[in-house]
Write an enzyme that holds these catalytic residues in place. Structure first.
Site, PDB file in Angstrom:
ATOM      1  N   GLY A   1       0.209  -0.581  10.845  1.00  0.00           N
ATOM      2  CA  GLY A   1      -0.826  -0.806  12.010  1.00  0.00           C
ATOM      3  C   GLY A   1      -0.480  -1.453  12.380  1.00  0.00           C
ATOM      4  O   GLY A   1      -0.492  -1.735  14.426  1.00  0.00           O
TER       5      GLY A   1
ATOM      6  N   ASP B   1      -3.511   0.225  -1.605  1.00  0.00           N
ATOM      7  CA  ASP B   1      -2.086   0.092  -0.204  1.00  0.00           C
ATOM      8  C   ASP B   1      -1.838  -1.851  -0.191  1.00  0.00           C
ATOM      9  O   ASP B   1      -0.713  -2.242   0.932  1.00  0.00           O
ATOM     10  CB  ASP B   1      -2.501   0.533   1.202  1.00  0.00           C
ATOM     11  CG  ASP B   1      -4.686  -0.845   1.730  1.00  0.00           C
ATOM     12  OD1 ASP B   1      -5.651   0.275   1.333  1.00  0.00           O
ATOM     13  OD2 ASP B   1      -3.884  -1.027   2.517  1.00  0.00           O
TER      14      ASP B   1
END
Length: 656
Positions: free
Chosen positions: A147, A329
């Site tokens: 992101g 993650d």
């Protein structure tokens, strides 16, 4: 206000028009930006090969904004988002050398800050963002992805192999969700310094080659208090052989029963196989060459990932490092320390240490890290699905804890200078040391460093007189009675605590059942220690602490004596012991207060403290440095020497 908005738009326009040229890539139709100058410097001649984009599915969609990205491991970035007046804060010579670059190569290029912040495209690079999912705080969160990170490509170094190059904080990607894709100076300094600190400690880590800040601002809430402030947008240039993580394989997961979410490429076992082949062939070539059977190959790969993860977390534990957000993650498929968010090095030893103030339940506490890593490996096994044999994968997971404990014990023996013999007593000696450190509030890093000063046992010497001097030094690293009272205050809400104590009087059977649960047991232990502290005073406490430390040090010296069996020159053993301990127990780690001093100076425009801290962190075992912080005009008034017991204000630093 209108003037400032106009000025900001004008600056962005200038950055785009003067520095960047747009064009379409023929084979993709992808809108990119490239330098208008010919590549003529070392920085502009980096040999990109971008293997990941060539071997894995890439999303070429022109759809703007954040979106679900199916059937792809990467998404191309259509246009760069330049910073306003980017400028260098710091560079790491050792990290740049991995790309066959020098600091001078970077500083001599007038476009260097633009290239290394993602404001201008390096020739040969192909901007993209990586797609991955993850279990966050134990719950499947669906698609996440880069992101705030932009992949630039991979550089093939003539001497250091292949390195993936990223810029973190370069702007919005298809995976930014509600974010702006930016990172601020505060967090970027922490990531830059800790990446290099971990590498210098000998702990596998992604690297940080440079740090750029700018005159572009974003609004942030640094204390998570509801009060937002403007902060400078900053970018870290990150390097690793690969940033592929456990969550990279979770994009293929089907619908999760609890969250109702699924991976964006659910059921695409063909792409999962492609990603797995790429990882093994590229980063585990020995496994690829050794196994002709696919299932056997995959199991060997999974076992190697387990081994690397077990060793990594053992190394973390032995330097008191806490990751803070050990979601799937944030777990590297290569066994690297990945993503430095709310990390922390323990000051006072506390197994329940939590470095992330957002982690209210302590899921990612110091002592929980090994079990969390095993849990994450189980999620990786689930994501690999039919690529693994279920029974064999379970057996590999069963190997994790003993593998971790073996690595941990091996490193801890080195920290104590015990290298010639392995005795069953060593495990208890280490656990008793940690318990004593906890009870006395001893500083983790400094106490271990001081143990090399424990004199070798000699016959005919008074034990108490011999060890008294080093014990006095250790006591200087221990907490005061007031600090221990605060540390042992129960964290449970008053109403819940009162209910449990009432139960002890009215329903002893029920109380016995409740008291055995981990959460309640911990609170009762805290209450017991607090009661003892309230019934003593500082002088009495110090006498008890001194006696306890003399007993443990005396026991440690008896164990040291057994290292000598008469077959080797004793002077060589003594020298070996000191050398090993002083190269295993760092003099300096990146404590929060050290980073905070550098951040405060940098936010005033003084980057000298960042560079000074970097220089010291690059040699964490050295005694050659004077470790007093900078006293320049912009230095913090709260400065403390880097290797001292942390100041009281360090406990109030909030990292979320």
């Amino acid at each position: 206000m209108l003037f400032h908005l106009f000025r900001l738009k004008f600056d962005l326009f200038c950055a785009s028009e003067l520095c960047l040229t747009q064009y379409k890539v023929p084979h993709t139709g992808c809108l990119l930006m490239e330098s208008s100058q010919c590549g003529s410097t070392a920085l502009e001649r980096l040999p990109f090969n971008n293997t990941a984009l060539n071997k894995l599915p890439v999303d070429d969609s022109k759809e703007p904004g954040c979106r679900t990205v199916p059937a792809a491991c990467f998404s191309r970035i259509r246009a760069l988002q330049p910073l306003v007046r980017p400028t260098f804060v710091a560079q790491s010579q050792s990290a740049l050398a991995l790309l066959d670059l020098t600091v001078q190569d970077v500083l001599s290029n007038p476009l260097g800050p633009e290239y290394l912040s993602g404001s201008r495209l390096l020739p040969g690079s192909e901007p993209a963002a990586h797609c991955y999912c993850g279990h966050q705080f134990g719950l499947f969160a669906g698609q996440l992805g880069d992101g705030a990170v932009m992949y630039l490509g991979e550089v093939e170094s003539g001497t250091h192999g292949r390195w993936e190059v990223q810029v973190k904080g370069a702007g919005v990607t298809p995976y930014s969700r509600d974010g702006d894709g930016r990172k601020v100076l505060r967090s970027s300094i922490r990531e830059f310094l800790c990446s290099e600190a971990m590498a210098a400690l000998g702990i596998p880590s992604t690297r940080a080659a440079s740090l750029v800040t700018s005159d572009l601002y974003v609004s942030r809430d640094p204390l998570n208090s509801g009060r937002r402030v403007p902060e400078r947008c900053s970018v870290v240039l990150r390097l690793a052989p690969s940033f592929i993580r456990f969550g990279s394989f979770e994009i293929f997961l089907g619908r999760d029963d609890f969250s109702g979410l699924q991976g964006p490429s659910a059921g695409r076992h063909d792409i999962r196989a492609q990603l797995l082949d790429y990882v093994i062939e590229t980063f585990y070539p020995c496994i690829q060459q050794t196994h002709s059977n696919r299932k056997n190959r995959n199991m060997a790969f999974f076992r190697e990932v387990m081994m690397r993860t077990a060793k990594l977390v053992a190394q973390w534990q032995c330097v008191g490092f806490c990751h803070g957000v050990l979601n799937t993650d944030n777990m590297s498929i290569l066994g690297l320390t990945l993503d430095y968010g709310p990390f922390g090095f323990m000051d006072r030893f506390d197994p329940d240490f939590v470095c992330n103030t957002s982690d209210k339940k302590g899921r990612y506490s110091y002592q929980a890290q090994p079990s969390v890593c095993r849990w994450n490996l189980a999620r990786l096994a689930e994501a690999l699905g039919s690529e693994l044999d279920v029974a064999q994968a379970g057996a590999v997971l069963d190997e994790f804890t003993p593998t971790y404990e073996a690595f941990y014990l091996c490193i801890m023996r080195k920290k104590l200078g015990l290298v010639r013999k392995e005795e069953a007593e060593d495990r208890e000696l280490i656990s008793d040391l940690l318990r004593l450190m906890h009870d006395t509030g001893a500083d983790f890093t400094n106490t271990f460093r001081l143990l090399s000063r424990v004199p070798w046992p000699e016959e005919g010497h008074s034990e108490r007189a011999t060890v008294g001097q080093v014990v006095d030094l250790i006591l200087e690293q221990c907490a005061s009675i007031e600090e221990l009272k605060v540390a042992n205050k129960p964290t449970m809400k008053d109403r819940e605590l009162a209910m449990i104590l009432s139960m002890a009087q009215t329903n002893p059977v029920m109380f016995g059942m409740v008291a055995d649960t981990p959460g309640v047991s911990q609170q009762l232990e805290r209450m017991g220690r607090l009661k003892e502290l309230l019934e003593t005073d500082q002088d009495e406490l110090k006498r008890k602490q001194r006696d306890d430390w003399i007993r443990w040090v005396s026991r440690y010296r008896r164990r040291l004596a057994r290292e000598y069996d008469g077959t080797v020159d004793l002077s060589l053993i003594k020298k070996e012991r000191l050398s090993l301990m002083n190269s295993t127990n760092p003099r300096i780690v990146l404590r929060n207060y050290i980073a905070q001093n550098a951040i405060q100076a940098a936010e005033k425009g003084d980057f000298s403290e960042v560079n000074r801290v970097l220089k010291v962190l690059e040699k964490p075992y050295s005694d050659a440095f004077e470790l007093e912080p900078s006293d320049g005009p912009n230095a913090s008034e709260l400065t403390v020497a880097y290797d001292m017991k942390p100041p009281a204000w360090a406990q109030r630093i909030c990292i979320t």
